[in-house]
Design a protein around this motif. Structure first.
Motif, PDB file in Angstrom:
ATOM      1  N   TYR A 124       0.816  -1.217   0.000  1.00  8.93           N
ATOM      2  CA  TYR A 124       0.000   0.000   0.000  1.00  8.93           C
ATOM      3  C   TYR A 124       0.847   1.264   0.000  1.00  8.93           C
ATOM      4  O   TYR A 124       2.044   1.193   0.208  1.00  8.93           O
ATOM      5  CB  TYR A 124      -0.956   0.007   1.204  1.00  8.93           C
ATOM      6  N   SER A 125       0.192   2.362  -0.249  1.00  5.35           N
ATOM      7  CA  SER A 125       0.779   3.715  -0.362  1.00  5.35           C
ATOM      8  C   SER A 125       1.497   3.881  -1.702  1.00  5.35           C
ATOM      9  O   SER A 125       0.986   4.510  -2.606  1.00  5.35           O
ATOM     10  CB  SER A 125       1.713   4.055   0.803  1.00  5.35           C
ATOM     11  N   SER A 140      -4.921   5.073  -0.174  1.00  2.00           N
ATOM     12  CA  SER A 140      -4.165   3.825  -0.122  1.00  2.00           C
ATOM     13  C   SER A 140      -3.368   3.741   1.171  1.00  2.00           C
ATOM     14  O   SER A 140      -3.292   2.693   1.818  1.00  2.00           O
ATOM     15  CB  SER A 140      -3.208   3.732  -1.320  1.00  2.00           C
ATOM     16  N   THR A 141      -2.781   4.859   1.574  1.00  2.00           N
ATOM     17  CA  THR A 141      -1.906   4.872   2.742  1.00  2.00           C
ATOM     18  C   THR A 141      -2.671   4.549   4.019  1.00  2.00           C
ATOM     19  O   THR A 141      -2.281   3.681   4.803  1.00  2.00           O
ATOM     20  CB  THR A 141      -1.253   6.264   2.871  1.00  2.00           C
ATOM     21  N   GLY A 144      -4.637   1.059   3.817  1.00  2.00           N
ATOM     22  CA  GLY A 144      -3.659  -0.027   3.922  1.00  2.00           C
ATOM     23  C   GLY A 144      -3.140  -0.180   5.342  1.00  2.00           C
ATOM     24  O   GLY A 144      -3.038  -1.285   5.873  1.00  2.00           O
ATOM     25  N   TYR A 334      -3.064  -6.124  -2.315  1.00  2.00           N
ATOM     26  CA  TYR A 334      -2.673  -4.842  -2.903  1.00  2.00           C
ATOM     27  C   TYR A 334      -3.781  -3.825  -2.673  1.00  2.00           C
ATOM     28  O   TYR A 334      -4.949  -4.117  -2.922  1.00  2.00           O
ATOM     29  CB  TYR A 334      -2.458  -4.992  -4.412  1.00  2.00           C
ATOM     30  N   VAL A 335      -3.414  -2.656  -2.233  1.00  2.00           N
ATOM     31  CA  VAL A 335      -4.395  -1.587  -2.045  1.00  2.00           C
ATOM     32  C   VAL A 335      -4.082  -0.468  -3.025  1.00  2.00           C
ATOM     33  O   VAL A 335      -3.114   0.272  -2.851  1.00  2.00           O
ATOM     34  CB  VAL A 335      -4.364  -1.042  -0.592  1.00  2.00           C
ATOM     35  N   THR A 336      -4.880  -0.381  -4.084  1.00  4.67           N
ATOM     36  CA  THR A 336      -4.653   0.680  -5.088  1.00  4.67           C
ATOM     37  C   THR A 336      -6.000   1.221  -5.547  1.00  4.67           C
ATOM     38  O   THR A 336      -7.042   0.701  -5.180  1.00  4.67           O
ATOM     39  CB  THR A 336      -3.937   0.160  -6.352  1.00  4.67           C
TER      40      THR A 336
END
Length: 573
Positions: A124-125, A140-141, A144, A334-336
């Motif tokens: 993330y981020s 995302s930051t 996540g 995944y964090v997007t």
RNA sequence: GCGCCUGUAGCUCAGUUGGAUAGAGCAUCGGAUUUCUAAUCCGGCGGUCGCAGGUUCAAGUCCUGCCAGGCGCGCCA
């Protein structure tokens, strides 16, 4: 420790199994769920209606047979059948109170650890080098980081990895910009802004001047071949960017176990291609090397460009293989933002065909935009994250100063930091991640109603109650008194407290911190109402301690939940 | 053209994956403080859940078709 919901659900299961031993009831919603309204009890079960078809009996008759076999021992005050066949369950006050006492005695506050022994990597981020972080990066930051904390609370070993955008064509352009347009003074005062500025200028030159573009490409090739001068510049870009990112992460209270940008995997890329080739997963097409995904009904995935360069799919594949070899994770998450959905489906498919065993999951969130359109660095409509955080702290400080004028100034500042940053993070976390966000200052900085300061305020008031109890009744240990739920306000609060572990589990299962935020807000509302309507310190001895004890548990659970969202809880506000 | 997503109160959003009278916050109107922190509490107002069909005991939630908007669809990440 089991949650009340889990205990009820297993007893319901047993009751249905005993009542209908020959039937296959596996498809039924046998779980207890929170009741739709207070008048229906505390929990309800909706299985009887759904069972009607399978059992070929009227739902009410089914409900009656199940209820007749339902074990209520030490748990239920009543089990009623209502409407078409709802089973309404009301806990006994005693069972609820004893459950709360058990939570209070448990260091984990009743939150189970299904993740023990499992490892998850959270990606993330991942900002791009030489670009300032703006408000959209907060999603995302912060999401996540909250997912990391939530999974950790459930026992998972979690590695947060900041997969920086630190490799690729933009560096040739950036090097040209740096050599020709740099203002050294500006680089000193705000380095990332300056890198961004020279990049934009160089990018413009590329479009107007083919020779410039060729030169930029040449610089990139030199960088990738290990040219010491370009390599040093590149490293400088990363160091400057990371220093600024880290300042923001520190303000946000966000951290990473790994910071491995795309460049970390550079040397592994040819190996990935060889692997794909040897498995027969790719073939040449229009000069590029492509994995076709017709079976998956997905568009083709390019793993090597016609100029011989690699792209993000290749890097992402290399990253999965590297993580598998080094950390043996059970899952990589995944964090997007939403725009990458197709890319992830493609590269997950290729990874799977190439033998990746890890459960790969893409958690996407909606784009952030402004009322007047998209956030764009180039159009200058992007709002820098630093600026938002400054403004949040400034507004919080204003409120602290009027509300707590006697507080020492350094404490006022500390509270303003916790409240301001908390408000910004909560504004994002309390929303369904997948809904698109329109950024407005008003919303991002909301400090009343459903907001972090509301929750923080509740915690601070409880801390104050407990201090005052100690002051006024020294030596009286409220933990010696059993919890009694002698008012509707106390009972409502108790039910919310008992649901905490379920909320943490749900938030993790659905990868939605907002589920936890919603729960904490409901809990705070129940507490505020209790606080406002029921006297604690003025109550008679015994009752007084019982109520203070309930306050103590509320504070523990609120602090626990807010910590999982990455929000600080000052003792005083 | 194809794919993914979104449409719920004036505004911003929830809605426990198909359950009972659709809930909050903001805004607005009215009330509560000699009492534990009023950044609070209690109450009022406010809804053809984009539209039209369908599935069934039950649809904001599932299916189909429209309408409106967003995002994506081979060499950017």
């Amino acid at each position: 420790m089991q949650t009340i919901k889990e205990i009820l659900s297993s007893r319901l299961r047993a009751a249905f199994a005993a009542a209908f031993p020959e039937a296959d009831l596996s498809a039924l919603p046998l779980d207890a769920v929170p009741a739709a309204g207070e008048s229906f009890g505390d929990y309800q079960c909706n299985a009887a209606m759904a069972a009607s078809k399978i059992l070929r009996q009227p739902p009410r008759a089914i409900a009656e047979q199940a209820v007749a076999r339902l074990d209520a021992t030490g748990l239920l005050a009543r089990a009623d059948i209502a409407g078409p066949g709802f089973i309404n369950l009301t806990l006994s006050d005693d069972a609820l109170a004893r459950h709360l006492e058990a939570l209070q005695a448990d260091a984990l506050l009743g939150v189970p650890r299904p993740g023990d022994g499992k490892t998850v990597i959270l990606d993330y981020s991942s900002p791009n080098v030489a670009k300032p972080m703006h408000v959209a990066h907060i999603r995302s930051t912060v999401i996540g980081d909250a997912l990391k904390r939530i999974h950790r609370a459930l026992g998972y070993t979690v590695l947060g990895d900041n997969h920086l955008g630190d490799w690729g064509t933009q560096f040739g352009i950036l090097i040209m910009g740096y050599r020709h347009f740099l203002d050294p003074k500006a680089l000193e005062t705000s380095p990332v802004d300056e890198l961004q500025r020279v990049y934009v200028l160089s990018h413009q030159q590329c479009e107007e001047d083919p020779a410039w573009k060729d030169q930029a490409r040449a610089e990139l090739v030199k960088l990738q071949a290990g040219d010491p001068e370009n390599r040093a510049l590149w490293q400088q870009f990363i160091d400057l960017s990371l220093a600024e990112f880290n300042r923001i992460y520190a303000r946000l209270g966000v951290s990473f176990e790994l910071v491995r940008g795309e460049s970390f995997y550079h040397d592994a890329l040819p190996g990935v291609i060889e692997k794909l080739q040897s498995l027969g997963l790719v073939r040449e097409s229009e000069g590029a090397l492509v994995a076709f995904l017709d079976d998956e009904k997905l568009p083709p995935c390019i793993v090597r460009k016609s100029d011989g360069g690699y792209n993000y799919a290749t890097t992402d594949l290399a990253t999965v293989f590297s993580r598998e070899a080094e950390f043996h994770p059970d899952a990589i998450v995944y964090v997007t933002d939403e725009r990458q959905q197709l890319h992830f489906r493609q590269f997950f498919a290729v990874a799977k065909k190439a033998g990746a065993k890890t459960h790969l999951r893409h958690i996407w969130f909606g784009l952030m935009r402004l009322p007047e359109g998209l956030l764009s660095t180039r159009k200058g409509t992007a709002i820098k994250l630093d600026l938002l955080l400054d403004e949040a702290e400034r507004r919080a400080l204003e409120i602290v100063k009027t509300a707590s004028p006697d507080m020492p100034e350094d404490q006022q500042l500390a509270v303003a930091r916790a409240v301001g940053i908390g408000a910004v993070k909560y504004a994002d976390l309390s929303q369904n991640p997948q809904s698109a966000v329109t950024f407005t200052w008003e919303k991002a900085l909301a400090m009343d109603g459903n907001s972090a300061p509301y929750l923080q305020y509740a915690v601070a008031r409880i801390a104050s109650v407990i201090d005052k109890h100690q002051e006024r009744f020294p030596g009286v240990d409220f933990m010696q008194e059993p919890i009694s739920l002698d008012s509707p306000h106390a009972r409502r609060l108790a039910l919310r407290l008992a649901r905490h572990a379920d909320a943490v589990l749900d938030a993790a299962a659905q990868e939605k911190p907002s589920l936890l935020a919603d729960h904490l807000y409901d809990l705070s509302q129940a507490y505020s109402s209790f606080y406002q309507n029921v006297p604690f310190l003025k109550a008679e001895a015994g009752l007084r301690e019982s109520r203070v004890r309930l306050c103590d548990l509320a504070a523990k659970i609120l602090r626990h939940g807010l910590t999982l969202l990455g929000i600080d809880t000052p003792e005083r506000i």
